[in-house]
Design an enzyme around this catalytic site. Structure first.
Site, PDB file in Angstrom:
ATOM      1  N   ARG A 226       0.832  -1.192   0.000  1.00  0.00           N
ATOM      2  CA  ARG A 226       0.000   0.000   0.000  1.00  0.00           C
ATOM      3  C   ARG A 226       0.874   1.251   0.000  1.00  0.00           C
ATOM      4  O   ARG A 226       2.084   1.174   0.240  1.00  0.00           O
ATOM      5  CB  ARG A 226      -0.917  -0.002   1.221  1.00  0.00           C
ATOM      6  CG  ARG A 226      -2.043  -1.017   1.107  1.00  0.00           C
ATOM      7  CD  ARG A 226      -2.823  -1.159   2.381  1.00  0.00           C
ATOM      8  NE  ARG A 226      -4.082  -1.879   2.152  1.00  0.00           N
ATOM      9  CZ  ARG A 226      -4.876  -2.314   3.113  1.00  0.00           C
ATOM     10  NH1 ARG A 226      -4.550  -2.113   4.384  1.00  0.00           N
ATOM     11  NH2 ARG A 226      -5.991  -2.956   2.811  1.00  0.00           N
ATOM     12  N   HIS A 227       0.236   2.398  -0.271  1.00  0.00           N
ATOM     13  CA  HIS A 227       0.984   3.650  -0.302  1.00  0.00           C
ATOM     14  C   HIS A 227       1.692   3.855   1.024  1.00  0.00           C
ATOM     15  O   HIS A 227       1.091   3.713   2.099  1.00  0.00           O
ATOM     16  CB  HIS A 227       0.036   4.821  -0.575  1.00  0.00           C
ATOM     17  CG  HIS A 227       0.746   6.124  -0.724  1.00  0.00           C
ATOM     18  ND1 HIS A 227       0.693   7.109   0.230  1.00  0.00           N
ATOM     19  CD2 HIS A 227       1.554   6.593  -1.709  1.00  0.00           C
ATOM     20  CE1 HIS A 227       1.419   8.139  -0.159  1.00  0.00           C
ATOM     21  NE2 HIS A 227       1.956   7.852  -1.331  1.00  0.00           N
ATOM     22  N   THR A 228       2.977   4.197   0.965  1.00  0.00           N
ATOM     23  CA  THR A 228       3.780   4.299   2.180  1.00  0.00           C
ATOM     24  C   THR A 228       3.242   5.363   3.124  1.00  0.00           C
ATOM     25  O   THR A 228       3.360   5.243   4.345  1.00  0.00           O
ATOM     26  CB  THR A 228       5.238   4.608   1.819  1.00  0.00           C
ATOM     27  OG1 THR A 228       5.666   3.668   0.823  1.00  0.00           O
ATOM     28  CG2 THR A 228       6.138   4.497   3.019  1.00  0.00           C
ATOM     29  N   MET A 230       0.031   6.039   3.229  1.00  0.00           N
ATOM     30  CA  MET A 230      -1.370   5.647   3.447  1.00  0.00           C
ATOM     31  C   MET A 230      -2.322   6.791   3.116  1.00  0.00           C
ATOM     32  O   MET A 230      -3.308   7.034   3.820  1.00  0.00           O
ATOM     33  CB  MET A 230      -1.570   5.191   4.896  1.00  0.00           C
ATOM     34  CG  MET A 230      -0.764   3.951   5.261  1.00  0.00           C
ATOM     35  SD  MET A 230      -1.285   2.451   4.391  1.00  0.00           S
ATOM     36  CE  MET A 230      -2.569   1.864   5.476  1.00  0.00           C
TER      37      MET A 230
END
Length: 397
Positions: A226-228, A230
């Protein structure tokens, strides 16, 4: 053809990945790089008997001349200083203090050639409490938080697959050298420059730092695929019938294109998913819903569908697929060569493109240990064959 650093001479004392990548980029930009190794060869060359170790050495040492020189011998040190007198740049990535112990520190080099740019790469810098810590890619990843932020939150941390600390530092070292050359061209002043691996890596933590500060330190550091930070959703690696595909939606338009392409209007109408903020809050539900749909497609079919609908995505490819990538080979970024020592291998050229130049034209494979020693000493220091043989007998070369 004329390359940007044609006429620039670089003495390369570097080893492994960090420094050799900086000097590789200089060589690919036209500089004459003279790789100076101890008589037994630099550490990476010594690994070449191990499985696969020859490949990175060949990748990082193309377009360089190579010679051996025992810098611990007084005569070897003298020969290096004579080469320094004729050179523009000296690059090393020894542990801090090694050059001083060899009596080849900044002051000595500057006395030999006031116009020399002395470039040093290290793990943590020449000063500070970490100065003398052993620095390898793995240890720097650990010290910089890269390992702590990589992996799944419920599992132990893992290192980044690529050697990011070494290569980030190498890129920064190349940038520092080119900056110093530009300054010398304008002012005549030559500087000593250094780049630490730790400091080169820190900016890559931008998203992780955003998550840390945005959550008041409460969010889990590891976010898996997931996007680091978030802060985006969908942003993940999703299953297909024969592999995985990475999908990212940076804005609401991307989200609309995604749900239209996947023919799932119910997701667009779901009140939990109307805005990116709501999707992030309901991330598990979004990812589950998307994954249930992507499983019904092959990786290639889904990629074609999403690209046609302008959804940012990419198939998760194997190393074999990347090595044989038609795009990189067509651009000359990768090429198959018959290496004189290692056989048929694929090697990269340079990611830096200069208008009017072909990245692949000037490629010369990495040379065997000391291949150019005699030629360099004869050409640059006017030694004859008998003198070179005497130096060999004295174990200076």
């Amino acid at each position: 053809m004329s390359y940007p650093f044609a006429g620039i001479t670089v003495l390369d004392l570097t080893q492994i990945y960090n420094g050799p990548y900086a000097t590789f980029l200089l060589a690919q930009a036209g500089a004459e790089v003279i790789k100076i190794e101890p008589p037994g060869g630099e550490h990476l060359r010594k690994r070449s008997g191990a499985s696969g170790a020859a490949m990175p050495f060949a990748m990082l040492n193309a377009n360089k001349r190579t010679m051996t020189l025992n810098l611990k011998a007084p005569r070897g040190r003298e020969l290096l200083l004579q080469l320094v007198e004729q050179s523009d740049v000296l690059v090393e990535n020894f542990a801090p203090g090694v050059m001083d112990r060899l009596n080849l520190g900044e002051k000595v080099l500057r006395e030999a050639n006031p116009r020399l740019i002395y470039a040093s790469g290290s793990g943590y810098g020449k000063t500070g409490p970490y100065r003398d810590y052993p620095a390898m890619d793995l240890t720097v990843q650990a010290m910089t938080g890269v390992i702590d932020t990589t992996g799944y939150p419920e599992d132990p941390p893992v290192k980044s697959g690529p050697a990011i600390a070494d290569f980030m530092a190498g890129i920064h070292l190349y940038g520092a050298i080119t900056t110093a050359l530009f300054e010398r061209e304008r002012t005549g002043q030559a500087r000593t420059i250094e780049v630490s691996m730790m400091e080169a890596v820190y900016p890559t933590l931008a998203s992780s730092l955003g998550l840390y500060y945005g959550s008041g330190g409460g969010a889990a550091a590891r976010t898996a695929n997931r996007h680091t930070g978030m802060s985006l959703c969908p942003y993940n690696v999703y299953p297909t019938s024969d592999g995985y595909i990475a999908i990212i939606t940076n804005n609401e338009q991307h989200w609309r294109w995604l749900v239209e392409a996947l023919k799932c209007p119910q997701l667009a109408e779901d009140e939990r998913f109307v805005t990116v903020k709501q999707r992030v809050f309901n991330m598990d539900a979004v990812d589950h819903a998307i994954a249930e749909i992507t499983r019904g497609y092959s990786k290639a079919a889904l990629f074609d569908l999403l690209i046609k609908n302008r959804v940012p995505c990419a198939p998760v490819r194997t190393l074999v697929e990347v090595v044989n990538d038609p795009h990189l080979h067509e651009r000359g970024s990768l090429r198959w060569i018959e290496h004189p020592e290692y056989g048929r291998i694929v090697v990269p050229t340079t990611p830096l493109r200069f208008s009017g130049e072909d990245a692949a034209v000037a490629y010369q494979p990495s040379a065997r240990l000391g291949a150019d020693t005699t030629a360099i000493l004869e050409e640059r220091l006017s030694l004859d064959a008998a003198q070179v043989e005497e130096l060999r007998a004295q174990q200076v070369l």
